[in-house]
Design an enzyme around this catalytic site. Structure first.
Site, PDB file in Angstrom:
ATOM      1  N   ASN A 166      -6.618  -3.408  -0.958  1.00 30.49           N
ATOM      2  CA  ASN A 166      -6.280  -2.583  -2.137  1.00 30.49           C
ATOM      3  C   ASN A 166      -4.872  -2.952  -2.525  1.00 30.49           C
ATOM      4  OD1 ASN A 166      -7.415   0.118  -3.615  1.00 30.49           O
ATOM      5  ND2 ASN A 166      -5.040   0.282  -3.202  1.00 30.49           N
ATOM      6  N   TYR A 202       1.342  -0.595   5.578  1.00 32.85           N
ATOM      7  CA  TYR A 202       1.561   0.072   4.054  1.00 32.85           C
ATOM      8  C   TYR A 202       2.815  -0.580   3.596  1.00 32.85           C
ATOM      9  CZ  TYR A 202       3.537   3.153   0.637  1.00 32.85           C
ATOM     10  OH  TYR A 202       4.034   3.570  -0.489  1.00 32.85           O
TER      11      TYR A 202
END
Length: 323
Positions: free
Chosen positions: A92, A141
């Site tokens: 993503n 992340y």
């Protein structure tokens, strides 16, 4: 001026969208609504529901818009979740950013302000953190954002992309009529405020043995309005410079316990605390030096007091939960 805001239905992207509209700019929001909904969109913004992986739609949007610049917020943002599902974050965040960069290149859009993160630094070797400090993320992340930054460097040097990277720390607070409301919610301050409203029984502190004054993690909190101002200054600066990397923070660190005590003062409510073990991937201390953006662009935070930041969030949160 005409701008595209990816992730513009989210908390920070939505705040920047509102600021752009207030200043009379034309704004198109591109968002897949995976963690938001259309009610978050302000009046006056054009909306395109789409994912960054939908290249035909993205190219069509960029081609028709003839944008002066792109603000890129679309991303998954939960460090803890990324430890369990790194695949989601690289697909993503990193692959999504690559798709955006390629589509911008194909359509001639070449001004980009990128929403990055202090998680790129990992466990800092000094505090406050400066932009040229070592980059060693401790979770997927942070790594997904750092890989995106690396791609921008090459798109800049080889393809003429003009970009500003903003690495920011913990964002909080609300502007008039708009604040933080993730679904599901995992951020500390809105969770604490839910506890203050009695919507949850307690707030959890993950880790009490960090090398900090009270044993809990220390973070730098920046008001979302100050952060939005920095984005607009960064975009404007791309008319004068090809690339920039800036930390955005208050330069002050507050522990989890201090944030809870601030919320107790602001709300006047008792907030029950449960202590849990550390979560993997959480650095002990993240505090920014924002000297560079202050010097280069004249930015400065207007909300430096934690109680005032939480007070603005509390005002918004009570109205949100009353709906």
């Amino acid at each position: 001026m005409n701008y595209l805001v990816t992730g513009g239905a989210g908390y920070i992207g939505g705040t920047v969208t509102r600021l752009l509209l207030q200043r009379g700019y034309t704004v198109t929001v591109y968002d897949n609504l995976c963690h938001s909904n259309r009610t978050a969109l302000p009046d006056g913004a054009t909306f395109v529901q789409g994912d960054l992986a939908q290249r035909d739609l993205l190219i069509d949007t960029l081609s028709k818009g003839k944008f002066d610049g792109v603000f890129h917020f679309a991303a998954l943002i939960e460090a803890g979740e990324s430890m369990n599902r790194p695949d989601l974050y690289f697909r993503n965040n990193t692959v999504g950013t690559l798709s955006l960069l390629e589509c911008m290149q194909n359509t001639g859009a070449n001004h980009l302000v990128f929403s990055s993160t202090a998680a790129c630094y990992g466990e800092p070797k000094r505090t406050p953190i400066q932009e040229d400090d070592e980059l060693l993320p401790t979770n997927p992340y942070g790594e997904s954002k750092l890989l995106s930054e690396s791609m921008m460097k090459w798109f800049g040097s080889q393809m003429g992309l003009r970009y500003a990277i903003l690495r920011y720390f913990n964002v909080a607070g609300a502007v008039t009529g708009y604040g933080e409301a993730h679904e599901p919610e995992s951020h500390l301050i809105p969770l604490i405020l839910d506890a203050a409203l009695g919507l949850r029984d307690s707030i959890r502190i993950y880790g009490q043995d960090y090398p900090t004054p009270d044993g809990t993690c220390v973070r730098d909190y920046i008001h979302v309005q100050d952060l939005a101002d920095a984005h607009l200054l960064a975009m404007d600066s791309l008319n004068r410079q090809n690339r920039a990397i800036y930390n955005i923070g208050n330069g002050q660190g507050f522990s989890v316990r201090q944030v809870i005590e601030s919320a107790r003062r602001v709300t006047g409510r008792d907030i029950h605390v449960i202590e849990e073990a550390r979560r993997p991937g959480d650095p002990a201390v993240l505090v920014a030096s924002s000297d560079r953006i202050m010097r280069d662009l004249g930015w400065k935070p207007n909300f430096s007091d934690l109680d005032s930041i939480i007070a603005s969030a509390w005002e918004w949160h009570q109205k949100l939960r009353a709906k």
